[in-house]
Scaffold this active site. Structure first.
Site, mmCIF file in Angstrom:
data_model
loop_
_atom_site.group_PDB
_atom_site.id
_atom_site.type_symbol
_atom_site.label_atom_id
_atom_site.label_comp_id
_atom_site.label_asym_id
_atom_site.label_seq_id
_atom_site.Cartn_x
_atom_site.Cartn_y
_atom_site.Cartn_z
ATOM 1 C CG ASP A 1 38.502 26.809 -4.366
ATOM 2 O OD1 ASP A 1 39.716 26.726 -4.119
ATOM 3 O OD2 ASP A 1 37.891 27.887 -4.432
ATOM 4 C CG ASP B 1 36.159 31.702 -3.665
ATOM 5 O OD1 ASP B 1 36.446 31.557 -2.461
ATOM 6 O OD2 ASP B 1 36.998 32.029 -4.524
ATOM 7 C CD GLU B 2 38.506 28.157 -0.218
ATOM 8 O OE1 GLU B 2 39.180 29.094 0.188
ATOM 9 O OE2 GLU B 2 38.822 26.947 -0.040
#
Lengths: 378, 390
Positions: B17, B115-116
């Protein structure tokens, strides 16, 4: 004008000229076919300002005259007439009256035409000398690349066939940016006798329509003439003259994208692969035309999937010993070129599922098709 | 569809993350914003702004600013913060780099947002020694490639890995040893329980449940009585059991864009113009992702916050501006009676298909008009607009 002319001849001449006449021209006369009779000679002309055609023949003329008329309507009329000769009579108001010389019907048609004056002159004389080509070989070359040519006016330079001279070869290339067809023939195979036969800039882009027309002609005569001016190409066959502006623009550097060091490939019987694709593609989703080729040891499974309808799968034997792989392609790209490959066995090489495929006939030299796969899918 | 994984097969799952991703990118690109509170999101308009916070830097979080908060609230919490409009193009660019790094470590990467991502490293441990080593490697590679920090959680399943990465933020590396899942979760407050929604947490709290350990202690039956079917999965999650596989190709289900008006409006001409802009932006994104969809949905929120959606499904997937716009406008005209003012409109496309014909000459062939236009927008931003024929 007052003439009588065999129906079949008329049909042929009118259909050739009418295809060139431009339907969307801002110059009204250009949507017409010009029929010009003078001194026992008849001439059919049409032009779309890029491409022009002129067909000449002998005719017994009772009265000279010229008129430009709607070719499509004229064709429809003539098709409906009996096989006997057709009689054309025009008057000073540019009206053309059409009758059959048959005794069985007495139908009469009158078409309002336009005067000859506005019709552009069609030049049939290239600056460079005409060369003689073997029409059969030349037509074969056209057939092998024409389906890859783009229809998209936004990709102007791809809307024609690239004709290129290198060393002793003459090549044609057609591409729409997603697939590409390349065919090369020795000058000798084409029957070009001239040592230093001239192609401007060693490579030109010929509008698609010109080659489609040339490929349509039924060559009884073994002589097809081709010639060039700086920005024009000329064809002459029998009594037909075809002239066109070349497409100005840069043809993409296609040589750069032809893979040379491929190790992964499979070979298959051309007819087996072609008919499997034909069957499986019945159920493709039409907006994508995607089929999937799944290769495992000695086996190729061709499948289609259509969320609304269903799907199809067919396995065929192939020669393949590498890792399993699945590649998605537009089936039309594959079937188009399989149809034209002149070899019983086809060889398809690839690197992975997102890089270009090369399709070739195993025993056929000088014919290569490149196909980009599709990404993703169901 | 969902395959049950062999329970005896011990997996190594990483959750990666990026830390305060949008805000961190802004601080990376603009050194003058480093160490300052940075808020990426809607225009705060001096505290009267209407959108929400997309991301807050750790400095901003100290003021109590959180993502998804109303931007006006963020502004009141820290008027001196640097407020920035998101630059999705840039975030996507860096996100791609991050995902490319992850692809180096395992073929099983499931991107769950910009973003993860989850990575299933089962079996690759032998190559990279241990989950911990892989996590360290990944963090280092991401820093090298992008200059950004990521937090990584390592566990035997997705849910615990996700919780682990959350615990170590920012720049963390948290490992839950296999077999230790239950202990690992025991003392954590309920909000960490990934997969439990806000309402579930509220209900659990009313039952006197405070920690994940409490949920586990309630027992499966009690939870099933209270939550029906989802009770069992809740109990399993609380015990650190999660069999969901890492699904390699992340396939999104829908894509959407919306705009909140300021002030609310009943000007249909204006609303239709906005729908036009949304269709344009949305289809541009779809083309960039190489996706097309069969269902177009219009979302509309009225001044009293009542929200409606109307959709239409086509026989084939589309991603061209004209079709999406025409459908959205048609749905809008059929729905809107002009009585109440409109607060928000949005367009979503679902029933997605990812199919894209690849190009032979990727750089030098002229693309079709839409693609050319996309490229211009990428370069010059939203200053370039299409002619509107309204």
């Amino acid at each position: 004008m007052n003439i009588s002319i065999p129906k079949q001849k008329l049909l042929k001449y009118l259909s050739y000229t009418d295809t060139i006449a431009s339907s969307k021209s801002t110059v009204p006369v250009l949507s017409n076919v010009l029929i010009d009779v003078s001194q026992d000679a008849i001439c059919f002309c049409s032009s779309n300002l890029e491409t022009g055609i002129k067909i000449q023949d002998k005719v017994a003329s009772k009265e000279d005259g010229a008129v430009a008329v709607n070719g499509r309507k004229l064709l429809s009329i003539i098709r409906e007439l009996p096989e006997e000769d057709v009689v054309f009579v025009s008057d000073e108001n540019n009206r053309l009256t059409i009758r059959s010389s048959s005794k069985d019907i007495n139908a009469e048609f009158t078409i309002a035409g336009l005067p000859k004056d506005d019709f552009p002159d069609i030049n049939t004389q290239p600056e460079e000398e005409y060369v003689v080509l073997n029409p059969k070989v030349f037509k074969e070359m056209i057939r092998k690349v024409i389906f890859s040519v783009s229809n998209d006016e936004n990709k102007y330079s791809l809307t024609g066939v690239f004709l290129e001279k290198n060393n002793g070869d003459l090549s044609m290339v057609g591409t729409d940016g997603k697939r590409l067809s390349l065919v090369s023939k020795k000058q000798k195979e084409l029957g070009i006798s001239k040592e230093d036969f001239f192609v401007p800039y060693d490579g030109v882009i010929i509008p698609r329509i010109v080659l489609i027309e040339v490929a349509k002609y039924q060559f009884e005569d073994e002589m097809l003439y081709m010639g060039f001016s700086k920005n024009q190409i000329f064809f002459k066959y029998d009594n037909i003259n075809l002239v066109s502006n070349l497409i100005e623009g840069k043809f993409p550097d296609y040589k750069k994208i032809i893979p040379t060091d491929r190790e992964r490939f499979f070979t298959a019987k051309r007819s087996l692969l072609y008919s499997a694709i034909k069957r499986v593609s019945i159920l493709v989703e039409e907006s994508y035309n995607q089929i999937r080729l799944k290769l495992t040891k000695e086996r190729l499974s061709v499948s289609s999937q259509n969320p609304a309808l269903g799907g199809a799968i067919e396995d065929i034997p192939v020669v393949y010993g590498d890792e399993d792989i699945e590649i998605a392609v537009n089936y039309i790209y594959l079937s188009d070129c399989l149809k034209e490959i002149g070899s019983d066995t086809v060889k398809i090489d690839f690197e992975d599922s997102e890089r270009v495929l090369t399709v070739q006939g195993e025993a056929e030299v000088g014919y290569t098709n490149l196909i980009m796969p599709m990404k993703g899918g169901t | 569809m969902e395959k049950r994984t062999d329970i005896n097969r011990r997996r190594t799952i990483l959750h990666v993350d990026m830390d305060a991703f949008y805000a961190a990118v802004e601080q990376l690109d603009n050194p003058e914003y480093r160490k300052r509170p940075v808020v990426v999101g809607a225009d705060p308009a001096g505290g009267r702004g209407r959108g929400v916070v997309s991301a807050a830097s750790y400095e901003a979080r100290r003021f109590g600013i959180r993502s998804a908060q109303p931007i006006s609230r963020a502004y009141h919490l820290c008027p001196g913060a640097v407020f920035l409009k998101p630059r999705f193009g840039r975030y996507t660019e860096l996100s791609k780099k991050v995902m490319a790094v992850l692809d180096e470590f395992s073929p099983l990467v499931e991107q769950i947002s910009i973003d993860e991502a989850f990575i299933d490293c089962t079996g690759t441990e032998r190559i990279f020694e241990s989950g911990e080593r892989i996590a360290k490697e990944i963090k280092g590679r991401i820093m090298d490639e992008t200059g950004l920090t990521a937090s990584v959680g390592v566990a035997s399943n997705k849910s615990v890995a996700k919780i682990a990465s959350e615990l170590g933020k920012p720049d963390g590396l948290t490992i839950c040893p296999p077999g230790g899942e239950r202990e690992f979760l025991e003392r954590l407050p309920l909000r960490y329980l990934w997969g439990a929604g806000k309402k579930t947490i509220e209900r659990l709290a009313r039952m006197g449940v405070e920690s994940i350990g409490d949920v586990a202690a309630r027992g499966e039956e009690a939870l099933e009585r209270e939550f029906k079917k989802s009770g069992r999965s809740l109990w399993l999650l609380a015990n650190g059991v999660d069999e969901r596989p890492v699904v390699c190709t992340h396939r999104r289900k829908s894509i959407s864009e919306e705009i909140t008006f300021f002030p609310d409006t009943r000007d249909t001409m204006f609303i239709e113009k906005v729908l036009f802009e949304i269709s344009d932006r949305l289809t541009r994104r779809m083309r960039r992702f190489g996706i097309a969809g069969r269902t177009v949905t219009l979302k509309i929120r009225l001044e009293d916050f009542t929200t409606f959606s109307r959709s239409k499904t086509l026989p084939h997937a589309v991603r061209d501006m004209k079709t999406v716009r025409a459908l959205a406008t048609e749905l809008f005209r059929a729905f809107y009676d002009g009585e109440k003012r409109v607060r928000l409109v949005g367009i979503g496309v679902s029933n997605l298909e990812q199919q894209e014909q690849l190009e032979l000459f990727s750089e030098d062939t002229p693309r079709d008009a839409e693609r050319l236009f996309d490229a211009m927008k990428e370069k010059y931003g939203d200053k370039i607009t299409r002619g509107s024929f309204l």
